[in-house]
Design an enzyme around this catalytic site. Structure first.
Site, mmCIF file in Angstrom:
data_model
loop_
_atom_site.group_PDB
_atom_site.id
_atom_site.type_symbol
_atom_site.label_atom_id
_atom_site.label_comp_id
_atom_site.label_asym_id
_atom_site.label_seq_id
_atom_site.Cartn_x
_atom_site.Cartn_y
_atom_site.Cartn_z
ATOM 1 C CD GLN A 117 -2.925 -0.864 -0.002
ATOM 2 O OE1 GLN A 117 -3.232 0.383 -0.378
ATOM 3 N NE2 GLN A 117 -3.796 -1.876 -0.265
ATOM 4 C CB SER A 158 0.864 -5.206 -5.262
ATOM 5 O OG SER A 158 -0.105 -5.921 -6.370
ATOM 6 C CB CYS A 180 -9.211 -9.929 0.907
ATOM 7 S SG CYS A 180 -7.961 -8.656 -0.189
HETATM 8 N N1 PLP Z 1 -0.601 -6.743 1.198
HETATM 9 C C1 PLP Z 1 -1.407 -5.620 1.320
HETATM 10 C C2 PLP Z 1 -1.147 -4.630 2.352
HETATM 11 C C3 PLP Z 1 -2.397 -5.565 0.373
HETATM 12 O O1 PLP Z 1 -3.472 -4.364 0.450
HETATM 13 C C4 PLP Z 1 -2.602 -6.266 -0.531
HETATM 14 C C5 PLP Z 1 -4.009 -6.195 -1.440
HETATM 15 O O2 PLP Z 1 -4.961 -5.661 -1.181
HETATM 16 C C6 PLP Z 1 -1.865 -7.377 -0.574
HETATM 17 C C7 PLP Z 1 -0.537 -7.739 0.231
HETATM 18 C C8 PLP Z 1 -2.145 -8.409 -1.811
HETATM 19 O O3 PLP Z 1 -1.555 -7.858 -3.045
HETATM 20 P P1 PLP Z 1 -2.117 -8.816 -4.643
HETATM 21 O O4 PLP Z 1 -3.381 -8.119 -4.700
HETATM 22 O O5 PLP Z 1 -0.993 -8.073 -5.650
HETATM 23 O O6 PLP Z 1 -1.756 -9.913 -4.291
#
Ligand code: PLP
Length: 396
Positions: A180, A200, A325
């Site tokens: 983030q 990401s 999620c």
């Molecule tokens: N870590 C954090 C803090 C996130 O906000 C997210 C996604 O929302 C992820 C990991 C996972 O990333 P990705 O969607 O690229 O797998």
């Protein structure tokens, strides 16, 4: 009016990232592992993307490994340190109670299936860990400290530099989930003494399904996937070159615009926070100052976040009630509970996350719509009726 205020879930692809993806898809379709000219053109493109991502983090290109996203990068760093640790009889990991599930679920598995001891550091009421808690938690068996840079729900920024300095002093590997933060605030892996860092593409206007793991030179890295020798044997599988090139272009753009975008978004954020604090029995979640420029997160007593979301969507405002999620489940967010919010209040949460495409008009429109929708829902809420009755009884 249509307002997209769910940029922590994902962002719109930038024009520059899209151009880069189309150029690579059309013109550079060779396999980077092939020896012919087509392959070599692809290999050079891959190297350029690696150099760009490295430059944006103050890392070296050989320290960057491309992955399918933040989740894979988190898994790879954590399982690598767990493997190496277990081989030395060190089976203790320190993390925080407010990590993303991409971290927490790895730790749960290590605990349940591999006998690891996991310490999740608490956070104070504004969502920040205390360094003394970290110092007290680590021991000779600690094989990894994993602390996120900025929280995906409440935007709180952790004292990463202090955590990094402490871990480096103790020679304990430090992984930072910066999914983030990268592209939103300056991130310098060297200055922050970070050993592993996850990012990401789709969180900074790059494509989805692509990310990267920074692993400091000399730190071990085990492959999660078995197969070819891509990514110097650390990540098997033909590289998703259009996505990697798009991510690199998006990151370069985001980092070059940080100086202009950061203050502008902070101004919008403060306007939204001030406006929403005027709503009766509203609570700002997360630290007021130590937070991402584009994050606003509130709890409104006496209503359900999901109902608020649906009505806001109806009025053209796309927001979130927690992380994407976990939405769909009615359990309150583990992050809000870790702040000490009672279940009933945590249920009424709303997250607004802005982007560099956000306009003043969108902020003003949203500020006009939310209080009206909150009032409407409270008018039909038995919980709100009870809260008001109790308030009157107290006043008498
Ligand atoms: N870590 C954090 C803090 C996130 O906000 C997210 C996604 O929302 C992820 C990991 C996972 O990333 P990705 O969607 O690229 O797998």
């Amino acid at each position: 009016m249509q307002v997209y205020f769910d940029n922590a879930a994902t962002t719109k692809l930038s024009a520059r990232a899209r151009e880069s993806m189309l150029r690579v898809s059309d013109d550079i379709f060779g396999n980077p592992s092939s020896l012919h000219a087509f392959g070599q053109a692809a290999s050079s493109e891959l190297q350029r993307a690696r150099e760009t991502v490295a430059r944006c983090l103050n890392a070296a290109p050989r320290e960057i490994y491309f992955t399918s996203g933040g989740t894979e990068a988190d898994n790879q760093a954590i399982f690598t340190c767990a493997e190496i640790g277990a081989a030395k009889g060190k089976k203790h990991i320190v993390s925080t109670a407010i990590e993303h599930h991409a971290v927490l679920h790895c730790l749960e598995q290590l605990e349940k299936e591999r006998g690891f001891r996991i310490t999740l550091l608490p956070v104070d009421e504004s969502g920040v860990i205390k360094l003394q808690d970290l110092e007290a938690a680590v021991c000779d068996e600690t094989c990894l400290v994993t602390v996120m840079f900025a929280n995906n729900e409440i935007g709180t920024i952790q004292p990463v530099e202090a955590v990094g300095r402490f871990c480096r002093g103790k020679k304990i590997p430090f992984h930072c989930d910066a999914v983030q933060a990268v592209g939103h605030v300056p991130v310098d892996v060297k200055a922050l003494s970070i050993d592993y860092l996850s990012l990401s593409g789709h969180k900074f206007h790059g494509p989805k399904g692509v990310g990267a793991l920074y692993a400091r030179q000399g730190m071990p890295l085990r492959s999660l996937l078995l197969g070819g020798a891509q990514e110097r044997n650390r990540r098997a599988g033909t590289e998703n070159l259009p996505a990697i090139a798009g991510m690199a272009a998006a990151l370069e753009e985001a980092v070059s615009e940080l100086g202009e975008v950061g203050p502008r978004l902070t101004g919008y954020r403060e306007k939204l926070i001030n406006g929403l604090l005027n709503v009766q029995r509203s609570h700002l979640n997360g630290d007021r100052a130590r937070r991402l420029p584009g994050n606003v997160n509130f709890c409104f007593e006496g209503l359900e976040g999901e109902s608020l979301l649906l009505l806001l969507d109806h009025r053209g405002v796309a927001a979130s009630s927690g992380s994407a999620c976990t939405s769909g489940s009615l359990d309150p967010s583990h992050v809000l509970l870790a702040l000490g919010r009672p279940h009933e209040i945590a249920h009424g949460s709303l997250r607004l996350t802005l982007s560099r495409y956000t306009t003043q008009e969108e902020v003003d429109y949203t500020l006009a719509v939310i209080p009206a929708v909150v009032d409407y829902l409270r008018d039909i809420s038995p919980v709100w009726e009870r809260i008001m009755r109790e308030e009157q009884e107290k006043a008498q």
